[in-house]
Design a protein around this motif. Structure first.
Motif, mmCIF file in Angstrom:
data_model
loop_
_atom_site.group_PDB
_atom_site.id
_atom_site.type_symbol
_atom_site.label_atom_id
_atom_site.label_comp_id
_atom_site.label_asym_id
_atom_site.label_seq_id
_atom_site.Cartn_x
_atom_site.Cartn_y
_atom_site.Cartn_z
ATOM 1 N N GLU A 130 -0.099 -10.182 1.329
ATOM 2 C CA GLU A 130 0.741 -9.105 0.788
ATOM 3 C C GLU A 130 1.195 -8.164 1.904
ATOM 4 O O GLU A 130 2.362 -7.772 1.977
ATOM 5 C CB GLU A 130 -0.021 -8.331 -0.291
ATOM 6 N N GLU A 131 0.268 -7.795 2.789
ATOM 7 C CA GLU A 131 0.655 -6.944 3.924
ATOM 8 C C GLU A 131 1.624 -7.691 4.839
ATOM 9 O O GLU A 131 2.587 -7.115 5.345
ATOM 10 C CB GLU A 131 -0.551 -6.481 4.733
ATOM 11 N N THR A 158 5.016 -7.440 3.352
ATOM 12 C CA THR A 158 5.509 -6.078 3.499
ATOM 13 C C THR A 158 6.041 -5.847 4.912
ATOM 14 O O THR A 158 7.092 -5.233 5.101
ATOM 15 C CB THR A 158 4.398 -5.056 3.187
#
Length: 182
Positions: free
Chosen positions: A128-129, A132
């Motif tokens: 997820e990071e 992002t």
């Protein structure tokens, strides 16, 4: 299989800890490969940074400074070959500086119209990071497995990514996954 390129982080160059040796040059000579080095910091009477090894000789080499975090300077190295470009980096432990570095890396990607491979210790906390930071421009090629610490891995920090602004090879092509070795 023998790799065409390898990205290496935490490389000593001519410092006390490595007994004055240029580690990436020594590795290159031992393996019969071209070696490339990007200084991050002065260290122990010499330097410390990142490197890469390749079968082909590069068309160009560039060292790009990344945002300077509180722990140590960070860099990206770009090695351009005839058919592709190879990036290697070691990102900050601090999320804010990783985000700033990802912007620079994506801007550097935009300079090329051929496949770009990015290797490195990205220090991201999860997929997820990663999304992002890097968005959908990059496809993860490396296995989704822990890589840190080396003696008993329990966290994934190291990645191999591909982006192809030229769209010569579809990013979902099996050729990319088959080309990655550990």
């Amino acid at each position: 299989r023998d790799p065409d390129c390898a990205g290496i982080q935490e490389v000593d160059r001519n410092n006390i800890r490595s007994e004055g040796k240029d580690q990436i040059q020594v590795l290159g000579k031992m393996a019969g490969l071209h070696s490339y080095y990007g200084k991050a910091i002065d260290f122990g009477g010499g330097e410390y940074g990142i490197g890469a090894l390749s079968v082909e000789n590069a068309i160009s080499f560039k060292r790009v400074l990344l945002p300077i975090p509180c722990e140590e300077d960070r860099v990206l190295i770009e090695i351009e070959f005839e058919d592709y470009v190879f990036f290697n980096t070691h990102l900050s432990l601090t999320a804010e500086y990783r985000a700033d570095a990802a912007v620079i890396i994506n801007n550097e990607l935009a300079r090329f119209q051929k496949p770009v491979i990015l290797t490195g210790d990205l220090n991201v906390s999860g997929y997820e990071e990663f999304l992002t930071l890097f968005g959908d421009r990059w496809t993860v090629l490396s296995p989704d497995e822990p890589s840190f610490p080396s003696d008993c891995p329990n966290a994934r920090l190291d990645y191999i990514l591909i982006a192809d602004p030229s769209n010569k090879i579809p990013l979902n092509s099996p050729i990319w996954k088959e080309s990655v070795t550990r």
